[in-house]
Design an enzyme around this catalytic site. Structure first.
Site, PDB file in Angstrom:
ATOM      1  N   GLU A   1       0.781  -1.139   0.119  1.00 18.93           N
ATOM      2  CA  GLU A   1       0.080  -0.049  -0.031  1.00 18.93           C
ATOM      3  C   GLU A   1       0.691   1.353  -0.116  1.00 18.93           C
ATOM      4  OE1 GLU A   1      -3.216   1.719  -0.765  1.00 18.93           O
ATOM      5  OE2 GLU A   1      -3.474  -0.385   0.059  1.00 18.93           O
TER       6      GLU A   1
ATOM      7  N   GLU B   1       1.269   6.489  -7.141  1.00 22.62           N
ATOM      8  CA  GLU B   1       0.232   7.530  -7.295  1.00 22.62           C
ATOM      9  C   GLU B   1       0.921   8.979  -7.133  1.00 22.62           C
ATOM     10  OE1 GLU B   1      -3.723   5.260  -5.388  1.00 22.62           O
ATOM     11  OE2 GLU B   1      -3.054   7.139  -4.358  1.00 22.62           O
TER      12      GLU B   1
HETATM   13  N1  LIG Z   1      -3.657  11.267 -14.491  1.00 22.67           N
HETATM   14  C1  LIG Z   1      -4.542  10.285 -14.732  1.00 22.67           C
HETATM   15  N2  LIG Z   1      -4.630   9.853 -15.902  1.00 22.67           N
HETATM   16  C2  LIG Z   1      -5.695   8.723 -16.140  1.00 22.67           C
HETATM   17  N3  LIG Z   1      -6.377   8.226 -15.036  1.00 22.67           N
HETATM   18  C3  LIG Z   1      -6.057   8.504 -14.072  1.00 22.67           C
HETATM   19  C4  LIG Z   1      -5.136   9.626 -13.538  1.00 22.67           C
HETATM   20  N4  LIG Z   1      -5.208   9.636 -12.303  1.00 22.67           N
HETATM   21  C5  LIG Z   1      -6.133   8.950 -11.849  1.00 22.67           C
HETATM   22  N5  LIG Z   1      -6.670   8.064 -12.935  1.00 22.67           N
HETATM   23  C6  LIG Z   1      -7.809   7.164 -12.781  1.00 22.67           C
HETATM   24  O1  LIG Z   1      -8.617   7.335 -11.555  1.00 22.67           O
HETATM   25  C7  LIG Z   1      -8.326   6.279 -10.558  1.00 22.67           C
HETATM   26  C8  LIG Z   1      -8.331   6.774  -9.321  1.00 22.67           C
HETATM   27  O2  LIG Z   1      -7.144   7.542  -9.091  1.00 22.67           O
HETATM   28  P1  LIG Z   1      -6.722   8.267  -7.664  1.00 22.67           P
HETATM   29  O3  LIG Z   1      -5.691   9.022  -8.058  1.00 22.67           O
HETATM   30  O4  LIG Z   1      -8.048   8.963  -7.119  1.00 22.67           O
HETATM   31  O5  LIG Z   1      -6.373   6.905  -6.950  1.00 22.67           O
HETATM   32  P2  LIG Z   1      -7.398   6.280  -5.954  1.00 22.67           P
HETATM   33  O6  LIG Z   1      -7.622   4.876  -6.545  1.00 22.67           O
HETATM   34  O7  LIG Z   1      -8.736   6.934  -5.552  1.00 22.67           O
HETATM   35  O8  LIG Z   1      -6.542   6.005  -4.649  1.00 22.67           O
HETATM   36  P3  LIG Z   1      -6.582   6.469  -3.293  1.00 22.67           P
HETATM   37  O9  LIG Z   1      -8.091   6.190  -2.818  1.00 22.67           O
HETATM   38  O10 LIG Z   1      -5.896   5.202  -2.590  1.00 22.67           O
HETATM   39  O11 LIG Z   1      -5.794   7.495  -3.167  1.00 22.67           O
HETATM   40  C9  LIG Z   1      -7.114   5.484 -11.029  1.00 22.67           C
HETATM   41  O12 LIG Z   1      -6.994   4.135 -10.554  1.00 22.67           O
HETATM   42  C10 LIG Z   1      -7.079   5.792 -12.433  1.00 22.67           C
HETATM   43  O13 LIG Z   1      -7.954   4.860 -13.077  1.00 22.67           O
END
Ligand SMILES: Nc1ncnc2c1ncn2[C@@H]1O[C@H](COP(=O)(O)OP(=O)(O)OP(=O)(O)O)[C@@H](O)[C@H]1O
Length: 112
Positions: free
Chosen positions: A63, A70
């Site tokens: 994690e 990220e």
């Molecule tokens: N720069 C980007 N370009 C394309 N897709 C993105 C981008 N950033 C995020 N995503 C998409 O959105 C999803 C969610 O991204 P986010 O950064 O919110 O992380 P998360 O899965 O919410 O993680 P956490 O909740 O642990 O922070 C990613 O898994 C991806 O599919």
């Protein structure tokens, strides 16, 4: 020695950042505390304790690596990009694989 302590401080800062910003990490830590309490209650054998601690460490470490990926993706690709999506989704998939395996092994440890 002081160099080592400085590096240790940075590593702890990283863990603090992960706990502060990642709700999934907080969920895994709560689940880990419950698993450790269940281990005490069940009186696990030493090998089972070793396996449990290893699993908890592996999931938490995965994690934290996911959090690092990220952060780098957000830094280099603030706008949507298919490769940014692939990097984040793949890293999240790695955590999922490990967490699912940990769950199966925990069920075996506590129910068998
Ligand atoms: N720069 C980007 N370009 C394309 N897709 C993105 C981008 N950033 C995020 N995503 C998409 O959105 C999803 C969610 O991204 P986010 O950064 O919110 O992380 P998360 O899965 O919410 O993680 P956490 O909740 O642990 O922070 C990613 O898994 C991806 O599919």
């Amino acid at each position: 020695m002081s160099r080592f302590l400085v590096s240790l401080g940075y590593a702890l800062e990283g863990i603090r950042f992960g706990i502060k910003t990642q709700r999934h990490l907080r969920f895994h830590l709560v689940a880990a505390c419950l698993a450790l309490a269940a281990g005490l209650w069940k009186g696990l054998q030493p090998v089972a304790w070793g396996l449990l601690v290893l699993l908890i460490a592996a999931v938490v470490a995965a994690e934290l690596i996911n959090t690092a990926i990220e952060a780098v993706v957000d830094l280099v690709s603030p706008l949507p990009h298919p490769l940014a999506k692939a990097a984040k989704d793949t890293a999240a998939g790695a955590v999922l694989v490990l967490a699912a395996a940990a769950l199966v092994i925990a069920v075996v440890l506590f129910c068998c």
